[in-house]
Design an enzyme around this catalytic site. Sequence first.
Site, short mmCIF file in Angstrom:
data_model
loop_
_atom_site.label_atom_id
_atom_site.label_comp_id
_atom_site.label_asym_id
_atom_site.label_seq_id
_atom_site.Cartn_x
_atom_site.Cartn_y
_atom_site.Cartn_z
N ASP A 197 -2.73 6.88 2.42
CA ASP A 197 -2.18 7.91 1.56
C ASP A 197 -0.87 7.48 0.89
O ASP A 197 -0.28 8.25 0.14
CB ASP A 197 -1.96 9.21 2.35
N GLY A 198 -0.42 6.25 1.19
CA GLY A 198 0.80 5.76 0.55
C GLY A 198 2.08 6.32 1.12
O GLY A 198 3.16 6.05 0.58
N ASP A 202 8.69 -5.94 8.29
CA ASP A 202 7.68 -4.92 8.60
C ASP A 202 7.72 -4.47 10.06
O ASP A 202 6.94 -4.92 10.90
CB ASP A 202 6.28 -5.41 8.25
N ARG A 237 14.43 -0.06 2.32
CA ARG A 237 14.74 -1.30 3.02
C ARG A 237 15.18 -2.38 2.03
O ARG A 237 14.87 -2.30 0.83
CB ARG A 237 13.57 -1.76 3.87
N LYS A 248 9.75 2.44 1.07
CA LYS A 248 8.54 2.39 1.89
C LYS A 248 8.13 3.83 2.21
O LYS A 248 8.84 4.57 2.87
CB LYS A 248 8.80 1.63 3.19
N ASP A 304 0.45 -11.34 6.51
CA ASP A 304 1.03 -10.50 5.46
C ASP A 304 2.32 -9.84 5.93
O ASP A 304 3.01 -9.20 5.13
CB ASP A 304 0.04 -9.44 4.99
N ASN A 305 2.68 -10.01 7.21
CA ASN A 305 3.94 -9.48 7.74
C ASN A 305 4.94 -10.59 8.05
O ASN A 305 5.91 -10.36 8.76
CB ASN A 305 3.69 -8.67 9.01
N GLY A 307 0.79 -1.23 0.00
CA GLY A 307 0.00 0.00 0.00
C GLY A 307 0.82 1.27 0.00
O GLY A 307 0.31 2.34 -0.34
#
Length: 499
Positions: A130-131, A267, A181, A118, A257-258, A98
Amino acid sequence: MPPTGTTITADDLPLDNSFAELPPAFYTRLMPTPMPAPYFVAASAKAAALVGLDPADLAHDDFVAVFTGNAVPPRAKPLSAVYSGHQFGHWAGQLGDGRAILLGQLATPEGPMELQLKGAGMTPYSRMGDGRAVLRSSIREFLCSEAMAALGVPTTRALMVTGSNQRIMRETVETAAVVTRMAPSFVRFGSFEHWHYRNKHEELRILADYVIRDFYPELAGAENPYLALLGEVTKRTARMIAHWQAVGFMHGVMNTDNMSILGVTLDYGPFGFMEAFDVDHICNHTDQGGRYSYANQVPVGHWNCYALANALLPLIGDTEAAQAALEVYVDAYGDKFDELLRAKLGLATAQADDRALFDHMFKLMQENHVDFTLFFRRLGGLRLDVADAEREAADAPLRDLFLDRPGFDAWAVLYRERLRQEGSVDANRSEAMNRVNPKYILRNYLAQVAIEKAQNGDFSEVARLLAVLERPFDEQPENESYAALPPDWAAHLEVSCSS
């Protein structure tokens, strides 16, 4: 990597991108969103060395532009990956990068290393976000990634942080930042869940074949490579979490998802290092139910491996075999944690009653809320060659961490007896223990001090704290204050999923 003595420029970054060779369904190709007037915050010389970059160059405008997303190297193929996942135990459906954009990978002697921005702007997977990332969270991820690497914990790395005065709304108005990263791959458990829950078995196979080919080539010749993949990832995950428990690290958001398919810490959001020991401590203020407490990290890691097994089951084709592959988790975790714990206690051999000694120790630490890091570091100073009359004074630095001093004394008798059984020598044991028990960890208050200075335009504390954390086992007398117990004001610090 370039030949020795050559310099890589920002425009000449020799990027490749094996993930971009997968079918388009796995990602969206897009350009980062530029930020106004980006500036350099900090860089890791050790991370830069891994990918053949000169850390001094990273502060130059051309690298700041590239690693903010304001310029894209000619060989880059920027993309954001799609994945899904279970969040706090509930199926969340499609997620995806995202606010992360993969630039590509650089060759290293150990294999390719992906570079990911990131906070580089909105993607099709941003949902309501908002990314962007904020300076606060970017500094925390940067520092913790490198601190964990120095502690010997499997982890992604952080190359650098850039910032901008662009205003971002979180709980309050903050400023934007990007952390670059690095990892061999950012494929997650949720990457496989995404295709399983859509009944897309061909895409599931493509992804599994890619992961095996590029990251687990030794499994390609197995009778069932997908089953072998599950077993290896399960073992790596268990061992990674054993490392977390041994240094008192809490991830805070162990959603599927992490979870990295490579068994590395991925993450960094609302993480924390244990201070006053509480096995039920919750480092994430958002985690009201305590799903990701310190104690729960071990079973949740196992649960996440079950979720991965379920996703891979169409390829494995045998439920009982998948179940058997998952059973390696308990022994893999227990063996690695016991190994790490014996090293932390300076024990050179394994004995049958060690678990009782460990349990007694943790029970005392729990009852007395002993600082996790200080306890193990000071334990290395406990001496066997001390007269009974002098023992209380000699033990004082360690003993004074406990309110129940007689309780500590009783445990110390058992510990000394255990050491004598294997002929332990004080000097040798102390030296060995100081190589595995850090003096310096990323306490929340240390990060907060660095963040607040950075928010006022002073980035020197980020660099200084990084230098301390890169040598966690050294005495560093000039930095003694960084090993101190947290001040009273630090008790009010909270981190949440917005962190």
